[in-house]
Write an enzyme that holds these catalytic residues in place. Sequence first.
Site, PDB file in Angstrom:
ATOM      1  N   GLY A 196       2.355   2.000  10.772  1.00 49.22           N
ATOM      2  CA  GLY A 196       3.284   3.121  10.646  1.00 49.22           C
ATOM      3  C   GLY A 196       3.983   3.488  11.939  1.00 49.22           C
ATOM      4  N   GLY A 226       2.899  -1.203   4.262  1.00 48.19           N
ATOM      5  CA  GLY A 226       2.937   0.215   3.934  1.00 48.19           C
ATOM      6  C   GLY A 226       4.368   0.661   3.670  1.00 48.19           C
ATOM      7  N   GLY A 227       4.994   1.220   4.695  1.00 48.12           N
ATOM      8  CA  GLY A 227       6.320   1.824   4.552  1.00 48.12           C
ATOM      9  C   GLY A 227       7.343   0.929   3.866  1.00 48.12           C
ATOM     10  N   HIS A 266      -9.403   1.061   4.628  1.00 47.99           N
ATOM     11  CA  HIS A 266      -8.144   1.208   5.371  1.00 47.99           C
ATOM     12  C   HIS A 266      -8.385   2.126   6.575  1.00 47.99           C
ATOM     13  CE1 HIS A 266      -4.089   2.431   6.412  1.00 47.99           C
ATOM     14  NE2 HIS A 266      -3.688   1.310   5.819  1.00 47.99           N
ATOM     15  N   GLU A 312      -5.443  -5.202  10.258  1.00 53.91           N
ATOM     16  CA  GLU A 312      -4.383  -4.237  10.557  1.00 53.91           C
ATOM     17  C   GLU A 312      -4.706  -3.515  11.859  1.00 53.91           C
ATOM     18  OE1 GLU A 312      -2.279  -2.895   6.689  1.00 53.91           O
ATOM     19  OE2 GLU A 312      -4.112  -1.726   6.867  1.00 53.91           O
ATOM     20  N   SER A 363       3.400  -2.415  10.307  1.00 49.49           N
ATOM     21  CA  SER A 363       4.840  -2.491  10.580  1.00 49.49           C
ATOM     22  C   SER A 363       5.462  -3.831  10.175  1.00 49.49           C
ATOM     23  CB  SER A 363       5.137  -2.172  12.049  1.00 49.49           C
ATOM     24  OG  SER A 363       4.758  -0.835  12.343  1.00 49.49           O
ATOM     25  N   GLU A 376      -6.813   4.486   7.775  1.00 44.40           N
ATOM     26  CA  GLU A 376      -6.619   5.926   7.527  1.00 44.40           C
ATOM     27  C   GLU A 376      -7.849   6.528   6.872  1.00 44.40           C
ATOM     28  OE1 GLU A 376      -2.915   5.407   5.485  1.00 44.40           O
ATOM     29  OE2 GLU A 376      -1.990   4.811   7.379  1.00 44.40           O
ATOM     30  N   ASN A 424       0.870  -1.182   0.000  1.00 48.97           N
ATOM     31  CA  ASN A 424       0.000   0.000   0.000  1.00 48.97           C
ATOM     32  C   ASN A 424       0.901   1.225   0.000  1.00 48.97           C
ATOM     33  OD1 ASN A 424      -1.815   2.034   0.519  1.00 48.97           O
ATOM     34  ND2 ASN A 424      -2.287   1.365   2.622  1.00 48.97           N
ATOM     35  N   TRP A 425       0.979   1.893  -1.157  1.00 45.19           N
ATOM     36  CA  TRP A 425       1.911   3.023  -1.284  1.00 45.19           C
ATOM     37  C   TRP A 425       1.363   4.297  -0.636  1.00 45.19           C
ATOM     38  CZ3 TRP A 425       3.628   2.484  -7.159  1.00 45.19           C
ATOM     39  CH2 TRP A 425       4.247   1.229  -7.330  1.00 45.19           C
ATOM     40  N   LYS A 426       0.090   4.303  -0.307  1.00 45.76           N
ATOM     41  CA  LYS A 426      -0.529   5.484   0.331  1.00 45.76           C
ATOM     42  C   LYS A 426      -0.245   6.732  -0.518  1.00 45.76           C
ATOM     43  CE  LYS A 426      -0.104   3.138   4.729  1.00 45.76           C
ATOM     44  NZ  LYS A 426      -0.048   3.238   6.193  1.00 45.76           N
TER      45      LYS A 426
END
Length: 248
Positions: free
Chosen positions: A172, A233-234, A94, A166, A212, A96, A10-12
């Site tokens: 994150g 993600g990251g 998601h 999640e 994470s 967010e 997920n590149w957000k």
Amino acid sequence: MARTIVIAGNWKLNLSVEEGVALAGALAKEAGNDREIVVFPTALSVYPAVQAAAGSKVEVGVQNAYWEVSGAYTGELSPELAKAAGAKWVLIGHSERRQYFGETNETCNQRVQATLRAGLKPMLCIGETLEERESGRLDEILRGQITGGLANLSADDLADLVIAYEPVWAIGTGVVATEEQAQDAHALSRGIVRDLLGDAFADSVRILYGGSVKPDNAAGLLGQEDIDGALVGGASLKADVFSGIINS
Ligand code: PGA
């Protein structure tokens, strides 16, 4: 029952079109094992990422989609348009989006239905906040998210569904759930799916862990009985790091 592992990135709100194309192209070259690979670029990069990954097993999805097909809905995109651009997946709910953009279990359900209408695969995100976990509400929260998000749909309708568990407190933050915490929440989620859609569906649906995930903790998480992949993600933003998870 054997469930094929899915590793999703997920590149957000990250990476320019140029950077996204380079990353999708690099992953397409590397993705050599039997795991399914999915990336969720920004909407701008979906079409060029599809082109960059053409001929490989890397599939592309959108990070969100509205439930109308077309019309006067400024700023939105539909699953049908995503499909026309070559996307195969829609990420839905998601945390967010729940936290910053007012997503609810009801709107998630509308997006799941629209995704299936377009013939795309829904990846429904669920997960509790730290406060919800610490106040003993894990079951209630996951049950509400799964039951609400999948309302009015049958096991047949949902054949392509993937769920991503999640925990919000792990996203994150660098605080990954322990293997035991993650396995427990996945078993709980699978049980809720079982209550809703029956044994055969519950045994076959893939439930990914997110929050994470890094190359050094991926193997331990993926080794758990009810963990069928990762939503990253990251650590999905650099080809070598994401490949470390794909190959973990
Ligand atoms: P993270 O994000 O891997 O950076 O924790 C996961 C996600 O939000 O899907």
